[in-house]
Design a protein around this motif. Sequence first.
Motif, PDB file in Angstrom:
ATOM      1  N   VAL A  65     -20.983  63.282  49.898  1.00  0.00           N
ATOM      2  CA  VAL A  65     -20.664  62.443  48.731  1.00  0.00           C
ATOM      3  C   VAL A  65     -20.899  60.991  49.133  1.00  0.00           C
ATOM      4  O   VAL A  65     -20.940  60.665  50.317  1.00  0.00           O
ATOM      5  CB  VAL A  65     -19.199  62.614  48.261  1.00  0.00           C
ATOM      6  CG1 VAL A  65     -18.935  64.050  47.855  1.00  0.00           C
ATOM      7  CG2 VAL A  65     -18.208  62.156  49.326  1.00  0.00           C
ATOM      8  N   ASP A  66     -21.058  60.124  48.124  1.00  0.00           N
ATOM      9  CA  ASP A  66     -21.290  58.735  48.517  1.00  0.00           C
ATOM     10  C   ASP A  66     -19.974  58.007  48.747  1.00  0.00           C
ATOM     11  O   ASP A  66     -18.932  58.400  48.246  1.00  0.00           O
ATOM     12  CB  ASP A  66     -22.267  58.016  47.585  1.00  0.00           C
ATOM     13  CG  ASP A  66     -21.672  57.503  46.307  1.00  0.00           C
ATOM     14  OD1 ASP A  66     -20.686  56.760  46.355  1.00  0.00           O
ATOM     15  OD2 ASP A  66     -22.218  57.838  45.248  1.00  0.00           O
ATOM     16  N   LYS A  67     -20.047  56.956  49.543  1.00  0.00           N
ATOM     17  CA  LYS A  67     -18.838  56.271  50.010  1.00  0.00           C
ATOM     18  C   LYS A  67     -18.026  55.655  48.888  1.00  0.00           C
ATOM     19  O   LYS A  67     -16.837  55.410  49.030  1.00  0.00           O
ATOM     20  CB  LYS A  67     -19.214  55.184  51.021  1.00  0.00           C
ATOM     21  CG  LYS A  67     -20.114  54.063  50.476  1.00  0.00           C
ATOM     22  CD  LYS A  67     -20.474  53.064  51.570  1.00  0.00           C
ATOM     23  CE  LYS A  67     -21.236  51.854  51.040  1.00  0.00           C
ATOM     24  NZ  LYS A  67     -22.607  52.145  50.577  1.00  0.00           N
ATOM     25  N   ASN A  68     -18.684  55.389  47.746  1.00  0.00           N
ATOM     26  CA  ASN A  68     -17.990  54.750  46.632  1.00  0.00           C
ATOM     27  C   ASN A  68     -17.496  55.735  45.578  1.00  0.00           C
ATOM     28  O   ASN A  68     -16.957  55.314  44.564  1.00  0.00           O
ATOM     29  CB  ASN A  68     -18.902  53.712  45.964  1.00  0.00           C
ATOM     30  CG  ASN A  68     -19.164  52.547  46.894  1.00  0.00           C
ATOM     31  OD1 ASN A  68     -18.276  52.129  47.639  1.00  0.00           O
ATOM     32  ND2 ASN A  68     -20.382  52.031  46.887  1.00  0.00           N
ATOM     33  N   MET A  69     -17.681  57.047  45.804  1.00  0.00           N
ATOM     34  CA  MET A  69     -17.222  57.985  44.779  1.00  0.00           C
ATOM     35  C   MET A  69     -15.708  57.817  44.588  1.00  0.00           C
ATOM     36  O   MET A  69     -14.945  57.933  45.536  1.00  0.00           O
ATOM     37  CB  MET A  69     -17.533  59.434  45.158  1.00  0.00           C
ATOM     38  CG  MET A  69     -17.131  60.402  44.037  1.00  0.00           C
ATOM     39  SD  MET A  69     -17.409  62.130  44.478  1.00  0.00           S
ATOM     40  CE  MET A  69     -19.199  62.222  44.379  1.00  0.00           C
ATOM     41  N   PRO A  70     -15.270  57.523  43.346  1.00  0.00           N
ATOM     42  CA  PRO A  70     -13.843  57.272  43.144  1.00  0.00           C
ATOM     43  C   PRO A  70     -13.026  58.557  43.141  1.00  0.00           C
ATOM     44  O   PRO A  70     -13.523  59.635  42.783  1.00  0.00           O
ATOM     45  CB  PRO A  70     -13.787  56.582  41.778  1.00  0.00           C
ATOM     46  CG  PRO A  70     -15.045  56.943  41.089  1.00  0.00           C
ATOM     47  CD  PRO A  70     -16.075  57.285  42.135  1.00  0.00           C
ATOM     48  N   LEU A  81     -13.719  62.610  42.832  1.00  0.00           N
ATOM     49  CA  LEU A  81     -13.719  63.377  44.083  1.00  0.00           C
ATOM     50  C   LEU A  81     -12.590  64.416  44.124  1.00  0.00           C
ATOM     51  O   LEU A  81     -12.833  65.573  44.499  1.00  0.00           O
ATOM     52  CB  LEU A  81     -13.624  62.407  45.271  1.00  0.00           C
ATOM     53  CG  LEU A  81     -13.599  63.034  46.663  1.00  0.00           C
ATOM     54  CD1 LEU A  81     -14.809  63.943  46.898  1.00  0.00           C
ATOM     55  CD2 LEU A  81     -13.540  61.948  47.747  1.00  0.00           C
ATOM     56  N   ASP A 135     -18.573  61.972  53.841  1.00  0.00           N
ATOM     57  CA  ASP A 135     -19.140  60.698  53.393  1.00  0.00           C
ATOM     58  C   ASP A 135     -20.545  60.594  54.004  1.00  0.00           C
ATOM     59  O   ASP A 135     -20.697  60.336  55.195  1.00  0.00           O
ATOM     60  CB  ASP A 135     -18.250  59.543  53.847  1.00  0.00           C
ATOM     61  CG  ASP A 135     -18.838  58.174  53.504  1.00  0.00           C
ATOM     62  OD1 ASP A 135     -19.992  58.103  53.043  1.00  0.00           O
ATOM     63  OD2 ASP A 135     -18.134  57.173  53.708  1.00  0.00           O
ATOM     64  N   LYS A 152      -6.956  56.033  40.994  1.00  0.00           N
ATOM     65  CA  LYS A 152      -8.165  56.709  40.503  1.00  0.00           C
ATOM     66  C   LYS A 152      -9.440  56.109  41.048  1.00  0.00           C
ATOM     67  O   LYS A 152     -10.471  56.756  41.101  1.00  0.00           O
ATOM     68  CB  LYS A 152      -8.193  56.704  38.971  1.00  0.00           C
ATOM     69  CG  LYS A 152      -8.263  55.311  38.329  1.00  0.00           C
ATOM     70  CD  LYS A 152      -8.217  55.417  36.801  1.00  0.00           C
ATOM     71  CE  LYS A 152      -8.433  54.067  36.107  1.00  0.00           C
ATOM     72  NZ  LYS A 152      -7.310  53.114  36.260  1.00  0.00           N
ATOM     73  N   MET A 207      -9.756  54.788  44.170  1.00  0.00           N
ATOM     74  CA  MET A 207      -9.870  54.775  45.626  1.00  0.00           C
ATOM     75  C   MET A 207     -11.201  55.404  46.034  1.00  0.00           C
ATOM     76  O   MET A 207     -11.493  56.545  45.685  1.00  0.00           O
ATOM     77  CB  MET A 207      -8.719  55.534  46.288  1.00  0.00           C
ATOM     78  CG  MET A 207      -8.780  55.433  47.815  1.00  0.00           C
ATOM     79  SD  MET A 207      -7.491  56.377  48.637  1.00  0.00           S
ATOM     80  CE  MET A 207      -6.078  55.338  48.327  1.00  0.00           C
ATOM     81  N   PRO A 208     -12.040  54.661  46.773  1.00  0.00           N
ATOM     82  CA  PRO A 208     -13.362  55.200  47.107  1.00  0.00           C
ATOM     83  C   PRO A 208     -13.293  56.247  48.223  1.00  0.00           C
ATOM     84  O   PRO A 208     -12.399  56.224  49.074  1.00  0.00           O
ATOM     85  CB  PRO A 208     -14.145  53.973  47.569  1.00  0.00           C
ATOM     86  CG  PRO A 208     -13.133  52.954  47.953  1.00  0.00           C
ATOM     87  CD  PRO A 208     -11.853  53.275  47.223  1.00  0.00           C
ATOM     88  N   ARG A 266     -14.836  56.518  50.891  1.00  0.00           N
ATOM     89  CA  ARG A 266     -14.853  56.033  52.272  1.00  0.00           C
ATOM     90  C   ARG A 266     -13.447  55.771  52.802  1.00  0.00           C
ATOM     91  O   ARG A 266     -13.239  55.707  54.008  1.00  0.00           O
ATOM     92  CB  ARG A 266     -15.734  54.790  52.411  1.00  0.00           C
ATOM     93  CG  ARG A 266     -15.214  53.560  51.714  1.00  0.00           C
ATOM     94  CD  ARG A 266     -16.200  52.388  51.846  1.00  0.00           C
ATOM     95  NE  ARG A 266     -15.693  51.175  51.262  1.00  0.00           N
ATOM     96  CZ  ARG A 266     -15.693  50.889  49.963  1.00  0.00           C
ATOM     97  NH1 ARG A 266     -16.201  51.746  49.095  1.00  0.00           N
ATOM     98  NH2 ARG A 266     -15.197  49.752  49.521  1.00  0.00           N
ATOM     99  N   LEU A 283     -11.402  60.088  52.047  1.00  0.00           N
ATOM    100  CA  LEU A 283     -11.728  61.220  52.932  1.00  0.00           C
ATOM    101  C   LEU A 283     -11.112  61.044  54.323  1.00  0.00           C
ATOM    102  O   LEU A 283     -10.491  61.978  54.843  1.00  0.00           O
ATOM    103  CB  LEU A 283     -13.247  61.436  53.004  1.00  0.00           C
ATOM    104  CG  LEU A 283     -13.887  62.031  51.735  1.00  0.00           C
ATOM    105  CD1 LEU A 283     -15.412  62.060  51.861  1.00  0.00           C
ATOM    106  CD2 LEU A 283     -13.345  63.426  51.433  1.00  0.00           C
TER     107      LEU A 283
END
Lengths: 358, 358
Positions: free
Chosen positions: A97-102, A106, A120, B99, B101-102, B104, B107
Amino acid sequence: MKKTRVNEVLDRLERMGLEQMIITDANSIFYLTGIWVDAGERLVALYLGRHRDDCFFVNNMFTLPPNPGVKTVRFSDTDPYLQMLADCTDHAKPLGVDKNMPARFLLPLMSMGCGTEYVDASICVDGARAVKDEEEMEAMRRISAINDRAMAEFKALLKEGVTEREVSNQIKEIYQRLGADDLSFPPSVCFGSNAAIGHYRCGDVALKRGDCILLDVGCKKDSYCADMTRTFFCGEVSDEEHRRVYELVLQANRAAEAIIKPGVRFCDIDAAARKVIEDAGYGDKFTHRLGHFIGIEVHDYGDVSSANQETARPGNIFSIEPGIYLEGNVGVRIEDLVLVTGDGCEILNSYSKELEIV
Amino acid sequence: MKKTRVNEVLDRLERMGLEQMIITDANSIFYLTGIWVDAGERLVALYLGRHRDDCFFVNNMFTLPPNPGVKTVRFSDTDPYLQMLADCTDHAKPLGVDKNMPARFLLPLMSMGCGTEYVDASICVDGARAVKDEEEMEAMRRISAINDRAMAEFKALLKEGVTEREVSNQIKEIYQRLGADDLSFPPSVCFGSNAAIGHYRCGDVALKRGDCILLDVGCKKDSYCADMTRTFFCGEVSDEEHRRVYELVLQANRAAEAIIKPGVRFCDIDAAARKVIEDAGYGDKFTHRLGHFIGIEVHDYGDVSSANQETARPGNIFSIEPGIYLEGNVGVRIEDLVLVTGDGCEILNSYSKELEIV
């Protein structure tokens, strides 16, 4: 869809042991699809799979070009869109998943079990984005040329008595007249000792004789960002230390740019500039890293700092921006964008770096 | 630290079965601490615990006021800051997260086991933010008063031949002169049929006699956002349908505002406006919800739509913005901000809503 870029990301994923990834960051989605969707709080997601169809999930509310070149799934606010996204992943494999996925995306995706684990994997996209292709290099040259021309116009605004805010408020219009779409970041227009304040933007102070003038400015066109800093003086250089500081920063800027070529470590580029300033006794007044990568974002992944032991590669584009900041007195920074070429580098900004008095 | 607001969030968490939460959203952190930290990609986090000390995690790079009123943990980029954050949670209890929170941050926190499960608990903060306290109501009144005065100045710019972009480029400066800090969103300045295009911002079209002029504009002060729309006509109302559409939208705006008081459902407020427009045969030309909540963000959590069966509470502030859009022809929208009071409502915008020809 930009197939070469997607394949590069899939190759990088494979080297991390991953076969699939979900990307929700609008900048990375633009990089991979060529399509901008500014979705705000809504979901836009790109699924990439080594052994499955890539798939682009976009709310009906947003317009797509007729042939996006990738399978698309459209949905409305009332559809179970996260379940639809989860249905397309391989549940028996780990998921990047990308680092900015909220968290609001997620956590539900995780509870739907759309992978065996969640990683990540942004570095796979960010690493690809750090090496510009020809199309991107051209975009960066075009926007930097506009920034050069704009700097000459900004300089013409610098008359005794003008305020920082008055200059700042004209910048966007000048950029647009010269062909840019927008600002790439809020400009910094700093007179006198304000130039020594980190992240200062502008205020109501008026320009007076003897002030330094630091302009850190950038515009955006075709979704790529420019960024440049020049420092001028008003009327005269009233203090010999100011001239000395200017010449040191210029020398540091040139020392760094002189050694840039493929294979050189970023920490060594940082050190080349820092040494000039340290040797002159101003080391503690150069308070930041030498530069940052740039492209679709003003701060792309990657930097030119003492901590980065990676080496430069052809296609990297980053800023070189040494500075010396004397609190309550003066601040000088000189910044160019630099493209690493096959055997050296190309400085994307051509606006003069010699000391200019306005 | 805003103790009353924090306690409200803790009470709401308790009703969800949660005793702790980590918040990383800058807007929510400002709401709870009164401190703005614009951290970009860096971590800023507020830990709230029913049975533990609240704790504010901020990178050394950002300045804090001398007495933030909460235990603070400072760190540098090279510290194990996520581990430091994980160390302060109760690992034997579920953990609420916001909601936004990224991945990065989320995880790694999950892999450190900082809770037994992870719950999107944003509604606890968003729900608190939806009910403004006196300090917030005053901020919203102040900024809306500036928006009213600014609208009169924008109207004075509307001369035949001026372009949308020329008007748009002067808006920020006018706001600042009237005491605002910044724009709350990029203004929409739409002439003629452009007013019928959703999310249109501005272009190079010049104003001509008979055009409608839709201005959707807002400024920001003390971190609170204004938002207002008015529609004018240039020289004359050249088409009787334009006048009819204007009067319908105004009637819809007033019909909605007339029924706002505590206990009324948001879907019924939406229906009151929509009925006026539907009864006149333009139902399919009113293509969006009636309004959105507003405060620290232009779009705070909550809306006035057919889907929202919640009821209005004293302290709610939202927009009422019916519109009719005839493609290729005309667009009219009239928008106020409204505060729900103990027994009715207070319209925060006082700029005239009568049809004005400029």
